[in-house]
Design an enzyme around this catalytic site. Structure first.
Site: not given
Ligand code: LLP
Length: 421
Positions: A271, A273-274, A310, A342, A370
């Site tokens: 899974e 994302g980033r 962030r 502000c 994000y």
């Molecule tokens: N799977 C689950 C169950 C998750 O909770 C997340 C991210 C991912 C996959 C994807 O994770 P990644 O590969 O993107 O690290 N807003 C924060 C990051 C929050 C991540 C939440 N869960 C930031 O800007 O650093």
């Protein structure tokens, strides 16, 4: 993606960022389609002949064009809300390739997911499993599930994005997971399909993820012996990217390390994302003022914490580059780059050395994940447009929000007595 200076102009995949800012205004998000696709392919190809599904975590960047581009490459999707499900379905992607994560799925979201035919619901509590079973019985459709295990492993990342410790709200402890699988096996409306874990985000070392996966693989082995055979191991996402000087492992190295832990008869679900979108986006912003006080120099730009949260939320570091390379010997400024909102917490970068004057265009780097996804309308600020740089050049994939959009659904009603005479 290629972001470099050509004839003194910062370009993204050959498109000058200054020209994009001129055309679409600032602040503005710009993404590289080639970069996003290359990272997805890096995941996909690292699995080689092993059965796998790379489910892009939509929360990182849920722009429809990005979802659609990844769907065309065969991506599945990891979602955490009914809204994300509708976004994925709107692109025509099959629901069967979707995994639904999240600790607080509502009954309505579960019903919709079952009706749409979502591939797997990742369960985070006994109460949620009961709710899924009830919804499945009501809709007459068996629900495929995975239990998300919380292995109590420190991912070594920012506490706000650490999810695999027992004090975090995510997942269930191993013991409870065993009990939940037994009750799932005994429920005709539930099909235990897999087991899942995700210990955190922006991970820069492999060892904690490997340790977590080892735990869930062992659990799957025990369950098979109890006549609960599982088809897949969901290893979560979490691979970090480079914001400053981090050295995250390469996609291939991570996947290969995980594959060593997972016996070949399991399908591996991942899974990310980033690590797919994060480095493939920039936020363009223009300098409005340079304000010097006794203590500091502030470069006040037209992007703010509502556009990119962030730094304010996690003290995150994003590189800031001038879109026109400064002349050699140009006067530099020790400064904080701040927005117009502000709040003293409204900053994008602190303690930088920049050449910056009013009217200059800056690029905030590694803003593909994000970033827009966490944007808000605080201070009644419309959210920026999004531009996708493709082979044919830049294309607007989301128009700038208008103030009228912000007021559209608001009901302004005065009571009789207050109504103007
Ligand atoms: N799977 C689950 C169950 C998750 O909770 C997340 C991210 C991912 C996959 C994807 O994770 P990644 O590969 O993107 O690290 N807003 C924060 C990051 C929050 C991540 C939440 N869960 C930031 O800007 O650093």
């Amino acid at each position: 993606m290629h972001c470099d200076y050509v004839d003194g102009q910062l370009t993204l995949d050959g498109s000058a960022l200054a020209a994009i800012a001129e055309r679409y205004g600032t602040p503005c998000y710009v993404y590289s389609r080639a970069g996003i696709e290359a990272r997805f392919r890096a995941y996909d190809e690292a699995f080689g002949a092993r059965a796998h599904r790379v489910c892009y975590a939509v929360k990182a960047n849920d722009n429809l064009s990005i979802i659609r581009a990844l769907g065309r490459l065969g991506a599945g999707f990891d979602i955490v809300s009914g809204g994300e499900l509708e976004r994925v379905l709107a692109t025509g992607a099959p629901a069967g390739n979707v995994v639904f994560s999240g600790v607080g799925k509502t009954a309505a979201e579960i019903q919709r997911a079952l009706a749409a035919g979502v591939g797997c619901l990742n369960v985070e509590s006994a109460a949620e499993l009961a709710r899924i079973a009830a919804a499945a019985a009501a809709t007459g459709r068996t629900a495929a599930i995975a239990i998300r295990v919380n292995p109590d492993i420190d991912a070594g990342t920012h506490p706000y994005i650490s999810t695999g410790l027992k004090e975090n709200k995510f997942g269930v402890p191993l013991d409870e997971a065993r009990a939940l699988y037994r009750s799932a096996r005994d429920n005709p409306w539930i099909e235990p399909r897999g087991v899942a874990c995700h210990i955190g985000s922006q991970l820069t070392t492999i060892a904690p993820v490997v340790a977590a996966v080892r735990e869930v693989v062992a659990l799957a082995g025990e369950l098979a012996a109890e006549d609960i055979p599982l088809a897949h191991i969901d290893v979560g996402g979490g691979l970090g990217i480079r914001y400053e000087d981090e050295q995250p492992p390469a996609i291939r190295a991570l996947v290969e390390a995980l594959l060593r832990e997972v016996p070949a008869h399991y399908e591996v679900v991942m899974e990310p994302g980033r690590s797919i979108v994060g480095e493939c986006g920039v936020l363009l912003t223009r300098v409005e003022y340079v304000k010097s006080t006794a203590a500091r120099n502030f470069v006040i730009v037209d992007a703010a914490m509502n556009d990119l949260l962030r730094p304010a939320l996690y003290d995150a570091w994003h590189e800031v580059l001038p879109c026109t390379a400064p002349a050699p010997g140009a006067h530099t400024l020790e400064c904080d780059v701040v927005g117009p909102v502000c709040e003293s917490g409204d900053w994008l970068a602190r303690g930088r050395t920049l050449v910056a004057a009013p009217g200059d265009l800056l690029a905030v780097m590694s803003a593909g994940a994000y970033a827009f996804a966490m944007a808000s309308n605080y201070n009644a600020r419309p959210r920026p447009p999004e531009v996708l740089v493709e082979a044919g050049g830049p294309r607007l994939v989301r128009a700038r929000e208008r103030v009228a959009d912000l007021m559209r659904d608001e009901l302004e009603r005065l009571s009789e007595e207050e109504a103007p005479k």
